[in-house]
Write a protein that holds these residues in place. Structure first.
Motif, PDB file in Angstrom:
ATOM      1  N   GLY A 108      20.209  23.619  40.099  1.00 47.89           N
ATOM      2  CA  GLY A 108      21.158  24.238  41.029  1.00 47.89           C
ATOM      3  C   GLY A 108      21.443  25.684  40.682  1.00 47.89           C
ATOM      4  O   GLY A 108      21.552  26.542  41.563  1.00 47.89           O
ATOM      5  N   PHE A 109      21.577  25.958  39.375  1.00 51.69           N
ATOM      6  CA  PHE A 109      21.845  27.325  38.928  1.00 51.69           C
ATOM      7  C   PHE A 109      20.684  28.251  39.288  1.00 51.69           C
ATOM      8  O   PHE A 109      20.881  29.344  39.818  1.00 51.69           O
ATOM      9  CB  PHE A 109      22.094  27.341  37.416  1.00 51.69           C
ATOM     10  CG  PHE A 109      22.456  28.687  36.879  1.00 51.69           C
ATOM     11  CD1 PHE A 109      23.754  29.155  36.956  1.00 51.69           C
ATOM     12  CD2 PHE A 109      21.491  29.500  36.291  1.00 51.69           C
ATOM     13  CE1 PHE A 109      24.098  30.403  36.452  1.00 51.69           C
ATOM     14  CE2 PHE A 109      21.818  30.748  35.801  1.00 51.69           C
ATOM     15  CZ  PHE A 109      23.124  31.197  35.883  1.00 51.69           C
ATOM     16  N   LEU A 110      19.457  27.818  39.006  1.00 49.17           N
ATOM     17  CA  LEU A 110      18.281  28.651  39.268  1.00 49.17           C
ATOM     18  C   LEU A 110      17.975  28.771  40.756  1.00 49.17           C
ATOM     19  O   LEU A 110      17.334  29.735  41.181  1.00 49.17           O
ATOM     20  CB  LEU A 110      17.067  28.101  38.520  1.00 49.17           C
ATOM     21  CG  LEU A 110      17.141  28.222  36.996  1.00 49.17           C
ATOM     22  CD1 LEU A 110      15.977  27.502  36.356  1.00 49.17           C
ATOM     23  CD2 LEU A 110      17.182  29.674  36.569  1.00 49.17           C
ATOM     24  N   PRO A 142      13.938  32.138  43.556  1.00 51.57           N
ATOM     25  CA  PRO A 142      14.074  30.918  42.754  1.00 51.57           C
ATOM     26  C   PRO A 142      12.715  30.318  42.406  1.00 51.57           C
ATOM     27  O   PRO A 142      11.772  30.406  43.187  1.00 51.57           O
ATOM     28  CB  PRO A 142      14.874  29.985  43.645  1.00 51.57           C
ATOM     29  CG  PRO A 142      14.720  30.505  45.014  1.00 51.57           C
ATOM     30  CD  PRO A 142      14.469  31.972  44.901  1.00 51.57           C
ATOM     31  N   PRO A 143      12.613  29.735  41.208  1.00 55.67           N
ATOM     32  CA  PRO A 143      11.349  29.113  40.805  1.00 55.67           C
ATOM     33  C   PRO A 143      11.119  27.803  41.563  1.00 55.67           C
ATOM     34  O   PRO A 143      12.052  27.204  42.094  1.00 55.67           O
ATOM     35  CB  PRO A 143      11.556  28.850  39.315  1.00 55.67           C
ATOM     36  CG  PRO A 143      13.016  28.684  39.165  1.00 55.67           C
ATOM     37  CD  PRO A 143      13.629  29.629  40.176  1.00 55.67           C
ATOM     38  N   LEU A 150       8.605  23.610  38.315  1.00 52.92           N
ATOM     39  CA  LEU A 150       8.656  24.385  37.080  1.00 52.92           C
ATOM     40  C   LEU A 150       9.931  24.128  36.299  1.00 52.92           C
ATOM     41  O   LEU A 150       9.962  24.247  35.085  1.00 52.92           O
ATOM     42  CB  LEU A 150       8.527  25.882  37.362  1.00 52.92           C
ATOM     43  CG  LEU A 150       7.181  26.372  37.859  1.00 52.92           C
ATOM     44  CD1 LEU A 150       7.247  27.848  38.188  1.00 52.92           C
ATOM     45  CD2 LEU A 150       6.108  26.117  36.826  1.00 52.92           C
ATOM     46  N   VAL A 151      11.010  23.786  36.990  1.00 54.33           N
ATOM     47  CA  VAL A 151      12.289  23.547  36.330  1.00 54.33           C
ATOM     48  C   VAL A 151      12.253  22.213  35.587  1.00 54.33           C
ATOM     49  O   VAL A 151      12.785  22.088  34.498  1.00 54.33           O
ATOM     50  CB  VAL A 151      13.462  23.589  37.346  1.00 54.33           C
ATOM     51  CG1 VAL A 151      14.774  23.291  36.657  1.00 54.33           C
ATOM     52  CG2 VAL A 151      13.514  24.949  38.022  1.00 54.33           C
TER      53      VAL A 151
END
Length: 107
Positions: free
Chosen positions: A91-93, A99-100, A104-105
């Motif tokens: 959510g932060f990213l 955004p990625p 990837l996260v």
């Protein structure tokens, strides 16, 4: 710096989704990178920049480089987000300018 010889290549970190490994790939630079490299020659006095690639290759280059957040491993960044108590990493990213990819996260 008076002279710059630009090969048109750069080594960039990436991430292999299949093998879950960080990679160091040699890639062609973007048009913005070529302009920036040209600007290094002759900042204080007259200089020369030589590009070792043809104009037709320059015309096919991406206008701007891919953001690092979209191509690099994010494990360290995810750990920092968790350590600072900034909430869920995904959510932060997702609020970043570029955004990625969710893959990837990770989890």
């Amino acid at each position: 710096i008076l002279y710059v010889i630009d090969s048109g290549k750069s080594k960039q970190t990436g991430f292999d989704l299949i093998n879950q490994l960080a990679t160091l790939d040699e890639t062609w630079i973007s048009q913005a990178n070529a302009v920036q490299r040209r600007g290094r020659a002759g900042r204080v006095q007259a200089g020369l920049c030589v590009h070792l690639f043809p104009r037709c290759l320059y015309d096919r280059m991406q206008p701007k480089p891919l953001p690092e957040m979209s191509r690099a491993p994010l494990a360290g960044l995810v750990l920092q987000i968790k350590a600072l108590g900034l909430g869920e990493a995904r959510g932060f990213l997702s609020r970043a300018l570029d955004p990625p990819d969710d893959r990837l996260v990770g989890e």
